[in-house]
Design a protein around this motif. Structure first.
Motif, mmCIF file in Angstrom:
data_model
loop_
_atom_site.group_PDB
_atom_site.id
_atom_site.type_symbol
_atom_site.label_atom_id
_atom_site.label_comp_id
_atom_site.label_asym_id
_atom_site.label_seq_id
_atom_site.Cartn_x
_atom_site.Cartn_y
_atom_site.Cartn_z
ATOM 1 N N VAL A 1 -12.050 -2.333 10.762
ATOM 2 C CA VAL A 1 -13.207 -1.952 10.069
ATOM 3 C C VAL A 1 -12.799 -1.876 8.544
ATOM 4 N N GLN A 2 -11.508 -2.092 8.339
ATOM 5 C CA GLN A 2 -10.910 -1.813 7.000
ATOM 6 C C GLN A 2 -10.963 -3.162 6.160
ATOM 7 N N TYR A 3 -11.136 -3.056 4.944
ATOM 8 C CA TYR A 3 -11.387 -4.298 4.099
ATOM 9 C C TYR A 3 -10.356 -4.177 3.008
ATOM 10 N N ARG A 4 -9.626 -5.039 2.826
ATOM 11 C CA ARG A 4 -8.793 -5.000 1.560
ATOM 12 C C ARG A 4 -8.777 -6.321 0.689
ATOM 13 N N LYS B 1 -3.526 -2.617 -7.108
ATOM 14 C CA LYS B 1 -3.231 -3.972 -6.622
ATOM 15 C C LYS B 1 -4.120 -4.653 -5.496
ATOM 16 N N ILE B 2 -4.708 -3.574 -4.662
ATOM 17 C CA ILE B 2 -5.392 -4.031 -3.611
ATOM 18 C C ILE B 2 -6.481 -3.028 -3.715
ATOM 19 N N TYR B 3 -7.971 -3.495 -3.564
ATOM 20 C CA TYR B 3 -8.928 -2.606 -3.459
ATOM 21 C C TYR B 3 -9.535 -2.467 -2.084
ATOM 22 N N SER B 4 -9.936 -1.535 -1.705
ATOM 23 C CA SER B 4 -10.900 -1.161 -0.502
ATOM 24 C C SER B 4 -12.091 -1.546 -0.800
ATOM 25 N N ALA B 5 -13.075 -1.381 0.386
ATOM 26 C CA ALA B 5 -14.375 -1.501 0.183
ATOM 27 C C ALA B 5 -15.148 -0.652 -0.584
ATOM 28 N N GLY B 6 -14.344 0.616 -0.392
ATOM 29 C CA GLY B 6 -15.010 1.654 -1.347
ATOM 30 C C GLY B 6 -14.829 1.502 -3.028
ATOM 31 N N ASP B 7 -13.657 0.943 -3.144
ATOM 32 C CA ASP B 7 -13.327 0.644 -4.425
ATOM 33 C C ASP B 7 -14.317 -0.445 -4.824
ATOM 34 N N ILE B 8 -14.442 -1.450 -4.321
ATOM 35 C CA ILE B 8 -15.570 -2.621 -4.586
ATOM 36 C C ILE B 8 -16.731 -1.868 -4.733
ATOM 37 N N ALA B 9 -17.347 -0.837 -4.030
ATOM 38 C CA ALA B 9 -18.561 -0.197 -4.148
ATOM 39 C C ALA B 9 -18.635 0.414 -5.512
#
Length: 90
Positions: free
Chosen positions: A47-50, A9-17
């Motif tokens: 430094v965390q993205y969601r 339901k929520i993506y991190s920067a790693g997921d987007i990458a």
């Protein structure tokens, strides 16, 4: 147990990458720009993205349908990715 990207339901920067097939650093730069442009909600804590998966997936579907990921495709681009579909004049 790790969740499949398609189930999140929520993506991190790693997921987007992983979804965009870019480096995590490029994903972070992209998310900073996406936040400034208002493409979809980006939450940054330290430094965390969601990113809410539904809104990112809607944006990504739009970008794929309009074939705007490749340079010279006629889309508005930032490092070969759409910055804002609304800013395109077609």
């Amino acid at each position: 147990m790790m969740q499949d990207i398609g189930e999140k339901k929520i993506y991190s920067a790693g997921d987007i990458a992983a979804i965009l097939d870019i480096s995590t650093n490029s994903a972070r730069d992209f998310l900073d720009e996406a936040s400034r442009q208002g493409l979809f909600p980006v939450i940054k804590v330290g430094v965390q993205y969601r990113v809410p998966a539904t809104q990112f997936d809607e944006w990504n579907t739009y970008a794929k349908l309009h074939d705007v990921f490749e340079e010279g495709s006629g889309g508005c681009e930032m490092d070969r990715m759409v910055v804002s579909p609304e800013s395109c004049s077609v």
